[in-house]
Design an enzyme around this catalytic site. Sequence first.
Site, PDB file in Angstrom:
ATOM      1  N   ASP A   1      49.902  48.455  46.749  1.00 37.31           N
ATOM      2  CA  ASP A   1      50.130  47.405  45.533  1.00 37.31           C
ATOM      3  C   ASP A   1      51.284  47.761  44.973  1.00 37.31           C
ATOM      4  O   ASP A   1      51.253  48.733  44.151  1.00 37.31           O
ATOM      5  CB  ASP A   1      48.755  47.133  44.929  1.00 37.31           C
TER       6      ASP A   1
ATOM      7  N   LYS B   1      52.899  38.617  38.115  1.00 31.20           N
ATOM      8  CA  LYS B   1      53.192  39.565  36.984  1.00 31.20           C
ATOM      9  C   LYS B   1      54.915  39.486  37.044  1.00 31.20           C
ATOM     10  O   LYS B   1      55.443  38.550  36.853  1.00 31.20           O
ATOM     11  CB  LYS B   1      52.572  41.038  37.529  1.00 31.20           C
TER      12      LYS B   1
ATOM     13  N   ARG C   1      48.869  23.673  54.802  1.00 31.90           N
ATOM     14  CA  ARG C   1      48.095  24.951  54.691  1.00 31.90           C
ATOM     15  C   ARG C   1      48.885  25.889  55.549  1.00 31.90           C
ATOM     16  O   ARG C   1      48.884  27.131  55.269  1.00 31.90           O
ATOM     17  CB  ARG C   1      46.583  24.910  55.098  1.00 31.90           C
TER      18      ARG C   1
ATOM     19  N   TYR D   1      43.501  47.889  40.161  1.00 30.67           N
ATOM     20  CA  TYR D   1      43.174  46.741  39.262  1.00 30.67           C
ATOM     21  C   TYR D   1      41.424  46.599  39.554  1.00 30.67           C
ATOM     22  O   TYR D   1      40.965  46.673  40.588  1.00 30.67           O
ATOM     23  CB  TYR D   1      43.948  45.642  39.664  1.00 30.67           C
TER      24      TYR D   1
HETATM   25  C1  LIG Z   1      47.938  45.774  40.081  1.00 26.73           C
HETATM   26  C2  LIG Z   1      47.473  44.548  40.354  1.00 26.73           C
HETATM   27  N1  LIG Z   1      47.140  43.873  41.439  1.00 26.73           N
HETATM   28  C3  LIG Z   1      46.459  42.941  41.902  1.00 26.73           C
HETATM   29  C4  LIG Z   1      46.111  41.957  40.734  1.00 26.73           C
HETATM   30  C5  LIG Z   1      45.548  40.598  40.971  1.00 26.73           C
HETATM   31  O1  LIG Z   1      46.368  39.693  41.188  1.00 26.73           O
HETATM   32  P1  LIG Z   1      46.120  38.119  40.440  1.00 26.73           P
HETATM   33  O2  LIG Z   1      45.712  38.062  38.919  1.00 26.73           O
HETATM   34  O3  LIG Z   1      47.353  37.470  40.610  1.00 26.73           O
HETATM   35  O4  LIG Z   1      44.923  37.634  41.344  1.00 26.73           O
HETATM   36  C6  LIG Z   1      46.451  42.396  39.313  1.00 26.73           C
HETATM   37  C7  LIG Z   1      46.058  41.485  38.309  1.00 26.73           C
HETATM   38  O5  LIG Z   1      46.076  41.866  37.241  1.00 26.73           O
HETATM   39  C8  LIG Z   1      46.994  43.576  39.336  1.00 26.73           C
HETATM   40  O6  LIG Z   1      47.302  44.100  37.883  1.00 26.73           O
END
Ligand SMILES: Cc1ncc(COP(=O)(O)O)c(C=O)c1O
Length: 388
Positions: A180, A205, A56, A108
């Site tokens: 992000d 992604k 971990r 998101y």
């Molecule tokens: C821009 C963005 N940030 C964060 C996330 C969250 O990521 P995860 O689905 O890997 O938890 C997403 C998910 O679609 C996203 O599109």
Amino acid sequence: MTHITDADAAHRLATRAIHAGQEPDPLAGAVTFPIFQTSTYVQQGIGRNKGYEYARTSNPTRQALERNVAALEGGTHGFAFASGMAAVDSLLKLLSAGDHVVCGENVYGGVHRLMDKILSRMGLTFTFVDTRDPAAVERAVTPRTKVLYGETPTNPMMRLADLAAMGRIAKAHGLLFVVDNTFATPVFQRPFESDADIVVHSTTKYLNGHSDMVGGLVVVREDALAERLAYIQNAAGAVPGPFDCWLALRGLKTLAVRMRQHDANGRRIAEWLAADQRIRAIYYPGLPSHPQHELAKRQMSGFGGMMSIETGSLERAGRVVERVKLFVLAESLGGVESLIGHPATMTHAAVPKAMREAMGLTDGLVRLSVGIEDADDLIADLDQALGS
Ligand SMILES: Cc1ncc(COP(=O)(O)O)c(C=O)c1O
């Protein structure tokens, strides 16, 4: 937490993507970094070990991934998490009850849900603002504000935040500036050059790029912040398994070349859609018609494969997403295969309807994640799906 080495940062991005964090293994000389599928490590005596005690806390495959993404972003420390949401959740654990966050209103849906439904029960407060407008962002800052959090381009409205302006506001008010960078990736956008303190990714992604794992990554540049995050990463324990880290590492090797093709296909398809009378609007920062195209050209070196179209109604959106044959109707984005989604009922269903509609996220909106197939095949598919 893993600190990059000088060698990790020695080369340009496409080279880092393949080499950073991935020296040949000393046992057999394996060129591909091994999967250390273990939960624990033998110790030589009390307090004597090879730097690994429990997985971990640290795992060599995870460390290779952490170094790789940190090097790509131009940061110094990387932290891998079990998902993008785990990454966001863990970094917000830097805060304490009573602290306030200014967050983009069009993040998101899962990030909005985490903040609004869970973390707000724990004494954090959030103000969601239109991050296209730096003045609105600054007005939302209070004496209790500790974090400025944003996505650019946003999901799914493809709005931009001026990173340099956000960085200045964060600095002026002593806020942690979190970006992000999932949509643009380090190939096209460099948040640390605009004074971001933390860059976060859903590695699910583009970084992985093959739709075969779920993961998250946090990158920072400052030692003291890295120490605090390392404590949270270990204490809260939302870490990924070594196989998922290895899949992300494998995907990352082709990040630069994939992003070039996503961008080329994205531009062609956006231009084709922009000229098509069957849709009401298209949101793609690479089009001159995008209201923030000049900003996009300034702060992004490419526009990628993400775009949204306004079809006009739920019925029309439903017809398009059900008629496509090559695009796959699915959650997620950023894979080599083209995906299509309906944000109002899928990725952003957790966002209250009134808030969705106020930002143009209508029931007629369809989001495209343009893959790296032949663009002519993708256009033919959209053409037949849009119907007459
Ligand atoms: C821009 C963005 N940030 C964060 C996330 C969250 O990521 P995860 O689905 O890997 O938890 C997403 C998910 O679609 C996203 O599109």
